[in-house]
Design a protein around this motif. Structure first.
Motif, PDB file in Angstrom:
ATOM      1  N   LYS A  25     -56.491 -10.529   9.468  1.00 44.52           N
ATOM      2  CA  LYS A  25     -57.183  -9.631   8.549  1.00 44.52           C
ATOM      3  C   LYS A  25     -56.205  -9.236   7.452  1.00 44.52           C
ATOM      4  O   LYS A  25     -55.015  -9.099   7.700  1.00 44.52           O
ATOM      5  CB  LYS A  25     -57.661  -8.383   9.292  1.00 44.52           C
ATOM      6  N   VAL A  26     -56.730  -9.057   6.252  1.00 44.83           N
ATOM      7  CA  VAL A  26     -55.907  -8.603   5.129  1.00 44.83           C
ATOM      8  C   VAL A  26     -56.600  -7.407   4.495  1.00 44.83           C
ATOM      9  O   VAL A  26     -57.795  -7.470   4.211  1.00 44.83           O
ATOM     10  CB  VAL A  26     -55.708  -9.730   4.083  1.00 44.83           C
ATOM     11  N   THR A  27     -55.850  -6.320   4.316  1.00 46.33           N
ATOM     12  CA  THR A  27     -56.411  -5.157   3.636  1.00 46.33           C
ATOM     13  C   THR A  27     -55.772  -5.041   2.255  1.00 46.33           C
ATOM     14  O   THR A  27     -54.600  -5.375   2.070  1.00 46.33           O
ATOM     15  CB  THR A  27     -56.160  -3.857   4.418  1.00 46.33           C
ATOM     16  N   ASP A  58     -51.782  -2.485  -3.258  1.00 49.47           N
ATOM     17  CA  ASP A  58     -51.046  -2.779  -2.031  1.00 49.47           C
ATOM     18  C   ASP A  58     -51.908  -3.685  -1.165  1.00 49.47           C
ATOM     19  O   ASP A  58     -53.122  -3.485  -1.074  1.00 49.47           O
ATOM     20  CB  ASP A  58     -50.744  -1.482  -1.277  1.00 49.47           C
ATOM     21  N   THR A  59     -51.281  -4.675  -0.549  1.00 44.96           N
ATOM     22  CA  THR A  59     -51.994  -5.521   0.408  1.00 44.96           C
ATOM     23  C   THR A  59     -51.150  -5.647   1.666  1.00 44.96           C
ATOM     24  O   THR A  59     -49.922  -5.705   1.597  1.00 44.96           O
ATOM     25  CB  THR A  59     -52.330  -6.907  -0.188  1.00 44.96           C
ATOM     26  N   THR A  60     -51.841  -5.657   2.814  1.00 42.06           N
ATOM     27  CA  THR A  60     -51.145  -5.722   4.100  1.00 42.06           C
ATOM     28  C   THR A  60     -51.811  -6.753   4.997  1.00 42.06           C
ATOM     29  O   THR A  60     -53.009  -6.632   5.295  1.00 42.06           O
ATOM     30  CB  THR A  60     -51.190  -4.343   4.806  1.00 42.06           C
ATOM     31  N   PRO A  61     -51.043  -7.768   5.438  1.00 40.80           N
ATOM     32  CA  PRO A  61     -51.584  -8.720   6.413  1.00 40.80           C
ATOM     33  C   PRO A  61     -51.483  -8.115   7.816  1.00 40.80           C
ATOM     34  O   PRO A  61     -50.490  -7.471   8.148  1.00 40.80           O
ATOM     35  CB  PRO A  61     -50.661  -9.933   6.269  1.00 40.80           C
ATOM     36  N   LYS A  62     -52.549  -8.323   8.618  1.00 44.23           N
ATOM     37  CA  LYS A  62     -52.572  -7.778   9.975  1.00 44.23           C
ATOM     38  C   LYS A  62     -52.979  -8.858  10.967  1.00 44.23           C
ATOM     39  O   LYS A  62     -53.686  -9.800  10.613  1.00 44.23           O
ATOM     40  CB  LYS A  62     -53.540  -6.597  10.060  1.00 44.23           C
ATOM     41  N   GLY A  66     -54.786  -5.706  14.710  1.00 44.87           N
ATOM     42  CA  GLY A  66     -54.712  -4.718  13.644  1.00 44.87           C
ATOM     43  C   GLY A  66     -53.309  -4.251  13.298  1.00 44.87           C
ATOM     44  O   GLY A  66     -53.142  -3.306  12.538  1.00 44.87           O
ATOM     45  N   LYS A  67     -52.297  -4.924  13.844  1.00 47.79           N
ATOM     46  CA  LYS A  67     -50.913  -4.543  13.540  1.00 47.79           C
ATOM     47  C   LYS A  67     -50.391  -5.352  12.350  1.00 47.79           C
ATOM     48  O   LYS A  67     -50.661  -6.561  12.259  1.00 47.79           O
ATOM     49  CB  LYS A  67     -50.001  -4.804  14.745  1.00 47.79           C
ATOM     50  N   PRO A  68     -49.627  -4.719  11.442  1.00 49.74           N
ATOM     51  CA  PRO A  68     -49.033  -5.477  10.333  1.00 49.74           C
ATOM     52  C   PRO A  68     -48.205  -6.645  10.869  1.00 49.74           C
ATOM     53  O   PRO A  68     -47.522  -6.520  11.890  1.00 49.74           O
ATOM     54  CB  PRO A  68     -48.146  -4.446   9.636  1.00 49.74           C
ATOM     55  N   THR A  69     -48.303  -7.784  10.190  1.00 53.87           N
ATOM     56  CA  THR A  69     -47.599  -8.985  10.622  1.00 53.87           C
ATOM     57  C   THR A  69     -46.955  -9.682   9.424  1.00 53.87           C
ATOM     58  O   THR A  69     -47.350  -9.447   8.282  1.00 53.87           O
ATOM     59  CB  THR A  69     -48.553  -9.942  11.368  1.00 53.87           C
ATOM     60  N   GLN A  70     -45.970 -10.516   9.713  1.00 53.28           N
ATOM     61  CA  GLN A  70     -45.316 -11.294   8.664  1.00 53.28           C
ATOM     62  C   GLN A  70     -46.090 -12.590   8.450  1.00 53.28           C
ATOM     63  O   GLN A  70     -46.204 -13.394   9.366  1.00 53.28           O
ATOM     64  CB  GLN A  70     -43.876 -11.639   9.061  1.00 53.28           C
ATOM     65  N   PRO A  71     -46.624 -12.794   7.251  1.00 52.35           N
ATOM     66  CA  PRO A  71     -47.364 -14.029   6.992  1.00 52.35           C
ATOM     67  C   PRO A  71     -46.418 -15.202   6.731  1.00 52.35           C
ATOM     68  O   PRO A  71     -45.221 -15.014   6.509  1.00 52.35           O
ATOM     69  CB  PRO A  71     -48.163 -13.690   5.738  1.00 52.35           C
TER      70      PRO A  71
END
Length: 124
Positions: A25-27, A58-62, A66-71
């Protein structure tokens, strides 16, 4: 008075998650709006900005939990209309839109093939 030493894990990467799980998921959001060099209080998730102001995104990959992750790849942003803005900022996770004139744009990011939600912003 002596200053205590920094914590042992103070390596400057507190915003880089230790998670390497796949992006599920990306927010994306308006992080804040800045006018006259100062952040506007309460402007997170703003849907409009004045001409001359700067909109910080701001964008955050999860991961699937639902935890932030390194893409594996850097974010790619897509804008519906760039005629009213200039796009800057040195970090692809946090682009900065400078509002040049009235108008609007919708924006989203894509990270590792996963598309974020769409942000819509009006410029007046």
């Amino acid at each position: 008075t002596t200053t205590p030493p920094p914590p042992a894990d103070d390596d400057g990467d507190e915003f880089i998650p230790d998670n390497n799980s796949a992006v599920a998921k990306v927010t994306a959001k308006v992080f804040f709006v800045e006018c006259g060099g100062a952040a506007i209080p309460g402007s997170e998730n703003a849907t409009s900005a004045e001409v001359g102001c700067r909109v910080h995104l701001d964008t955050t990959p999860k991961d699937s939990g639902g935890k932030p992750t390194q893409p594996k790849n850097r974010p790619r942003w897509v804008y519906s209309d760039t005629s009213s803005i200039s796009i800057g900022g040195g970090n692809p996770y946090t682009p900065v839109l400078t509002v040049k004139g009235p108008g609007s744009t919708s924006a989203y990011s894509v990270i590792d093939g996963v598309q974020s939600n769409v942000i819509s912003i009006k410029f007046k």
